[in-house]
Design an enzyme around this catalytic site. Structure first.
Site, PDB file in Angstrom:
ATOM      1  N   GLU B  80      36.940  37.534  41.707  1.00  0.00           N
ATOM      2  CA  GLU B  80      37.042  38.595  40.705  1.00  0.00           C
ATOM      3  C   GLU B  80      37.357  38.033  39.321  1.00  0.00           C
ATOM      4  OE1 GLU B  80      36.561  41.819  40.734  1.00  0.00           O
ATOM      5  OE2 GLU B  80      36.296  42.294  42.847  1.00  0.00           O
ATOM      6  N   GLU B  84      35.136  38.901  36.257  1.00  0.00           N
ATOM      7  CA  GLU B  84      35.662  39.761  35.198  1.00  0.00           C
ATOM      8  C   GLU B  84      35.988  39.030  33.904  1.00  0.00           C
ATOM      9  OE1 GLU B  84      37.722  43.446  37.568  1.00  0.00           O
ATOM     10  OE2 GLU B  84      39.025  41.877  36.799  1.00  0.00           O
ATOM     11  N   GLU B 148      37.089  44.323  27.131  1.00  0.00           N
ATOM     12  CA  GLU B 148      37.612  43.104  26.531  1.00  0.00           C
ATOM     13  C   GLU B 148      38.379  42.321  27.584  1.00  0.00           C
ATOM     14  OE1 GLU B 148      39.654  44.508  22.998  1.00  0.00           O
ATOM     15  OE2 GLU B 148      39.792  42.453  22.265  1.00  0.00           O
TER      16      GLU B 148
END
Lengths: 286, 286
Positions: B80, B84, B148
């Site tokens: 992840e 991400e 962001e």
DNA sequence: ATAATAGTGTCTATCAGACACTATCTT
DNA sequence: AAGATAGTGTCTGATAGACACTATTAT
């Protein structure tokens, strides 16, 4: 991002991978200078159908069980300990000494996941392990699906001096991790006192440290004088003593089963959450 | 025992409670004497449908995500983080500094569990949190469903000096627990060196301790001389030094961006897994 | 009395904190 | 030269480990 995790699928419980999540209780107790752990012997399930697949039959295992809906892991392990071994822990977190010591999630850790003999869907079981400290000498009562429940010396478990030699599943690893956690925390925080009753002797506390250090370090015993001096020096944030002696009267002393002078009882200052002097195994002087 | 857990039902995935299990990464980095944490700003999902229920929109959150089948929690959080934030962690456990710091399972912790506005089945999400140490100055790249991704000063997070003031979900609590874990472990084990590059100065190590102790204790700075003396004294089990100086040549020194004498570079003895001298915040002398 | 443990005190090596002083490099 | 940090050394108080010695109780 994982295609299976699209928001629009979130209401379909089968669209996502959902593991079974179990709790394992590593319940410690110190008695006669020895560290004990509460174990259950795995037997047939409550239905009594022996044909069911039930791995690690007759192995000793950590008590615990699956988390239910609308329940936390802490609540689950406390409930399971009551059900499986008749151990009563206060749900009130301030009173129960319960500490997370590890989360175990490798896909191959549960026999159910890969055992080819059973039919049905593949399953992955994860476990969250808790170290739990008990003071009262509770008599375990086994539930219907475990043959036995009792406190066993941790040294016997580590030395494979138990039936089937090893614990079920990866419970040996879970126990070792819990031991490491406890030794670390006992160095920095007044965890050892949780093993003792409301009123305790300094010897009681010494027995706790000794029982752990005998297992994790090569410690034979802790020198009495230095240990007493160090424990008595401990203070909390405000400079108040960590333990307080009761009035020096015969009724405030406790004799050992053997012989020797009865020891004075102390009570604990419960506000302290760290130790002013670190407790680590004695370093021999060169 | 729980009626729902009868063995004969084990192959029916809906007969048991199965939670969603997520991972949360508390990714730390030390730069310019400051502790940073990697956060993502929550945005719309990849489908772009703004009508979908997505809690904590525009809040900063810990990166992480759900564990997939046949995957461990450690593998999941590493995957992840790559997805991400474009953080590349070696899967090899010996090289990646990844530590479990808490398991969170109270039923009300995930907004999805109790939000009345959405329809569909009730869901319970549990999270296993990891503290992860990064050395390389990696430039985070946000994925499609986060607006962001960047490193933010932990002090700003603790002082609520961030957009929306608090982190999403119970991530403030998770961060605090991870901080406590790190300080404990850095006292006993050579964890601080994981923040440093292969070759590092003693000042680098000092910056790590200082950045943590500034947050958790009331430490302004660590006295240079004493710190150097103590770090240089550290040895492993066999008595070998924990850090070794490189030959005293100009090419083995590193200048600070400001001024002052360039510091000699050291390499680490990787065999050591504990510190021979405990590292705790300086106690002021009376 | 003897044995065994509780409890206190003392000696000494080691460690931690304060701080002085030198070295080295940048500006 | 001035300023800043690196690095070493010294002094001193505090702590830890070794151990002596007394106190208390059971046998």
């Amino acid at each position: 991002m994982n295609k299976n995790l699209k928001t629009k699928n979130l209401n379909n419980p089968l669209a996502y991978f959902r593991p079974s999540v179990a709790t394992d209780g590593v319940v410690f107790k110190v008695q006669n200078n020895e560290l004990y752990i509460l174990l259950i012997k795995r037997g047939i399930s409550e239905t009594g159908k022996t044909k069911e697949f039930r791995p690690y039959m007759d192995y000793w295992a950590l008590p615990g069980g699956f988390i239910r809906g609308k329940e936390s892991a802490e609540e689950a392990v406390i409930r399971e300990l009551k059900e499986e071994t008749n151990l009563n822990l206060k749900i009130n977190k301030n009173k129960t000494s319960i500490y997370q010591t590890g989360f175990y999630s490798t896909p191959d850790r549960d026999t159910w996941s890969f055992d080819g003999t059973k039919k049905g869907t593949w399953r992955q079981t994860m476990s969250i392990a808790f170290a739990i400290i008990t003071q009262t000498s509770h008599t375990p009562i086994a539930s219907t699906d475990s043959k036995e429940a009792k406190y066993i010396k941790v040294s016997d478990v580590l030395n494979k001096n138990i039936e089937k030699k090893v614990l079920a599943f990866d419970h040996n690893k879970i126990l070792e991790d819990a031991l490491d956690y406890m030794v670390d925390q006992m160095a920095l925080r007044p965890l050892a006192f949780d093993f003792c009753d409301e009123k305790f002797t300094i010897g009681d506390v010494r027995a706790v440290y000794e029982s752990f250090w005998k297992l994790t370090h090569n410690i034979e015993s802790i020198e009495l004088g230095n240990f007493q001096n160090k424990i008595l020096k401990q203070v909390d944030q405000k400079g108040n003593r960590l333990i307080n002696p009761m009035p020096n009267k015969p009724e405030n002393k406790r004799a050992q089963e053997g012989r020797g002078a009865p020891a004075l009882l102390y009570t604990r200052n419960k506000e302290a959450d760290y130790l002013s002097y670190i407790m680590l195994p004695t370093q021999k002087r060169l």
